[in-house]
Design a protein around this motif. Sequence first.
Motif, mmCIF file in Angstrom:
data_model
loop_
_atom_site.group_PDB
_atom_site.id
_atom_site.type_symbol
_atom_site.label_atom_id
_atom_site.label_comp_id
_atom_site.label_asym_id
_atom_site.label_seq_id
_atom_site.Cartn_x
_atom_site.Cartn_y
_atom_site.Cartn_z
ATOM 1 N N LYS A 24 36.743 41.642 33.194
ATOM 2 C CA LYS A 24 36.739 42.036 34.604
ATOM 3 C C LYS A 24 38.158 42.097 35.178
ATOM 4 O O LYS A 24 38.525 43.054 35.859
ATOM 5 C CB LYS A 24 35.893 41.065 35.430
ATOM 6 N N ILE A 25 38.957 41.046 34.928
ATOM 7 C CA ILE A 25 40.289 41.021 35.537
ATOM 8 C C ILE A 25 41.212 42.069 34.926
ATOM 9 O O ILE A 25 42.219 42.446 35.534
ATOM 10 C CB ILE A 25 40.942 39.616 35.444
ATOM 11 N N ASN A 26 40.870 42.549 33.739
ATOM 12 C CA ASN A 26 41.666 43.609 33.116
ATOM 13 C C ASN A 26 41.227 45.001 33.544
ATOM 14 O O ASN A 26 41.896 45.990 33.214
ATOM 15 C CB ASN A 26 41.595 43.504 31.583
ATOM 16 N N SER A 27 40.115 45.084 34.298
ATOM 17 C CA SER A 27 39.580 46.393 34.685
ATOM 18 C C SER A 27 40.085 46.872 36.046
ATOM 19 O O SER A 27 39.804 48.006 36.440
ATOM 20 C CB SER A 27 38.048 46.345 34.707
ATOM 21 N N GLY A 28 40.815 46.028 36.763
ATOM 22 C CA GLY A 28 41.259 46.445 38.092
ATOM 23 C C GLY A 28 42.279 45.478 38.675
ATOM 24 O O GLY A 28 42.902 44.679 37.964
ATOM 25 N N LEU A 29 42.423 45.536 39.994
ATOM 26 C CA LEU A 29 43.391 44.704 40.691
ATOM 27 C C LEU A 29 42.733 43.398 41.142
ATOM 28 O O LEU A 29 41.715 43.408 41.846
ATOM 29 C CB LEU A 29 43.927 45.451 41.930
ATOM 30 N N LEU A 30 43.328 42.294 40.728
ATOM 31 C CA LEU A 30 42.782 40.959 41.045
ATOM 32 C C LEU A 30 43.094 40.582 42.483
ATOM 33 O O LEU A 30 44.197 40.788 42.998
ATOM 34 C CB LEU A 30 43.392 39.926 40.098
ATOM 35 N N ARG A 31 42.081 40.057 43.190
ATOM 36 C CA ARG A 31 42.246 39.530 44.538
ATOM 37 C C ARG A 31 41.850 38.070 44.543
ATOM 38 O O ARG A 31 40.813 37.686 43.979
ATOM 39 C CB ARG A 31 41.344 40.293 45.521
ATOM 40 N N ILE A 32 42.664 37.251 45.191
ATOM 41 C CA ILE A 32 42.414 35.805 45.230
ATOM 42 C C ILE A 32 42.334 35.360 46.684
ATOM 43 O O ILE A 32 43.233 35.638 47.491
ATOM 44 C CB ILE A 32 43.541 35.026 44.523
ATOM 45 N N SER A 33 41.265 34.650 47.031
ATOM 46 C CA SER A 33 41.077 34.141 48.387
ATOM 47 C C SER A 33 41.072 32.617 48.350
ATOM 48 O O SER A 33 40.244 32.012 47.650
ATOM 49 C CB SER A 33 39.764 34.643 48.991
ATOM 50 N N LYS A 34 41.985 32.015 49.099
ATOM 51 C CA LYS A 34 42.017 30.553 49.175
ATOM 52 C C LYS A 34 40.948 30.062 50.138
ATOM 53 O O LYS A 34 40.836 30.565 51.260
ATOM 54 C CB LYS A 34 43.406 30.104 49.650
ATOM 55 N N GLU A 75 39.814 26.192 30.486
ATOM 56 C CA GLU A 75 40.878 26.503 31.432
ATOM 57 C C GLU A 75 41.433 27.888 31.131
ATOM 58 O O GLU A 75 41.793 28.192 29.990
ATOM 59 C CB GLU A 75 41.985 25.455 31.345
ATOM 60 N N VAL A 76 41.504 28.739 32.137
ATOM 61 C CA VAL A 76 42.035 30.089 31.983
ATOM 62 C C VAL A 76 43.193 30.287 32.962
ATOM 63 O O VAL A 76 43.370 29.502 33.901
ATOM 64 C CB VAL A 76 40.950 31.161 32.237
ATOM 65 N N SER A 77 43.982 31.343 32.727
ATOM 66 C CA SER A 77 45.132 31.625 33.582
ATOM 67 C C SER A 77 45.079 33.062 34.070
ATOM 68 O O SER A 77 44.588 33.954 33.371
ATOM 69 C CB SER A 77 46.444 31.422 32.803
ATOM 70 N N VAL A 78 45.603 33.268 35.289
ATOM 71 C CA VAL A 78 45.779 34.613 35.818
ATOM 72 C C VAL A 78 47.185 34.712 36.400
ATOM 73 O O VAL A 78 47.754 33.716 36.847
ATOM 74 C CB VAL A 78 44.737 34.967 36.908
ATOM 75 N N THR A 126 39.149 44.678 42.293
ATOM 76 C CA THR A 126 38.937 46.041 42.797
ATOM 77 C C THR A 126 39.097 47.011 41.633
ATOM 78 O O THR A 126 40.178 47.109 41.046
ATOM 79 C CB THR A 126 39.955 46.375 43.908
ATOM 80 N N ASP A 127 38.011 47.679 41.283
ATOM 81 C CA ASP A 127 38.014 48.583 40.130
ATOM 82 C C ASP A 127 39.016 49.720 40.331
ATOM 83 O O ASP A 127 39.075 50.332 41.398
ATOM 84 C CB ASP A 127 36.601 49.148 39.907
ATOM 85 N N ARG A 128 39.801 50.029 39.296
ATOM 86 C CA ARG A 128 40.832 51.060 39.396
ATOM 87 C C ARG A 128 40.232 52.450 39.587
ATOM 88 O O ARG A 128 40.818 53.304 40.264
ATOM 89 C CB ARG A 128 41.689 51.064 38.125
#
Length: 225
Positions: free
Chosen positions: A213-223, A129-132, A156-158
């Motif tokens: 990966k999530i630390n390399s740019g802006l996280l996008r989440i799609s439901k 289990e991980v968290s964002v 999205t890569d910075r």
Amino acid sequence: MKRIKIRYPKEKRKKNPAWRFLFSFFMAFLVFLLLLILEAGIQNKEEEKQVVMAVANIPKGTELSDEIIANSFREIYVPVSYVPDQAIEDRKQLAGNITEEEICEREILTIPKLCELSALLEELEEPVEVSVSVTDLSQVVGGIIRAGDRINLSVTDRETGVNERIISNVYVSGAFTSSGNRLDRVRTEQEQPPATVLNFWIPKAMEQAFNEKINSGLLRISKIQ
């Protein structure tokens, strides 16, 4: 001179044996008819069976906690002819399950309406289990996310501005506010704020790469609807 009253004996009426017979026959028929009605009522009383019924609307993807089971479901008896196939008979059977479909108030619960959490995790090899964190609502597409939803995640890569899908169709195991309060799916979305922290399960083998990966740019989440 005193008068003497002479009483003559009244003539006795002769009882009609035919009338007595008709009266007896009528009473016997009435008793017989009442017995028939009573017997028919006993035979028509259908056998009943215990089932679990929802006493509130339960959204799809709801993890059935002890609190939800206690407040949203009741055990009742209904005629056997009203019991659907694979009906659940005891609320104890609900523990550890998630609703696969929306369940309506006064609906008798059946096994196909549920999915065991353990069955979902069997899809993953060594699940962890991980968290964002969701710092901006613009990061989320498709509506408010709650535990039980399925989501896709991309970054999205910075530096390059390239958007890359990093994981698809993951199960959200928990949705929380910034203060750590767990958000409940049973109450309407208007009564609760959006989630700022999401927990979900991924294979252990991809945990390190996921965090990078999530630390390399802006996280996008799609439901996923």
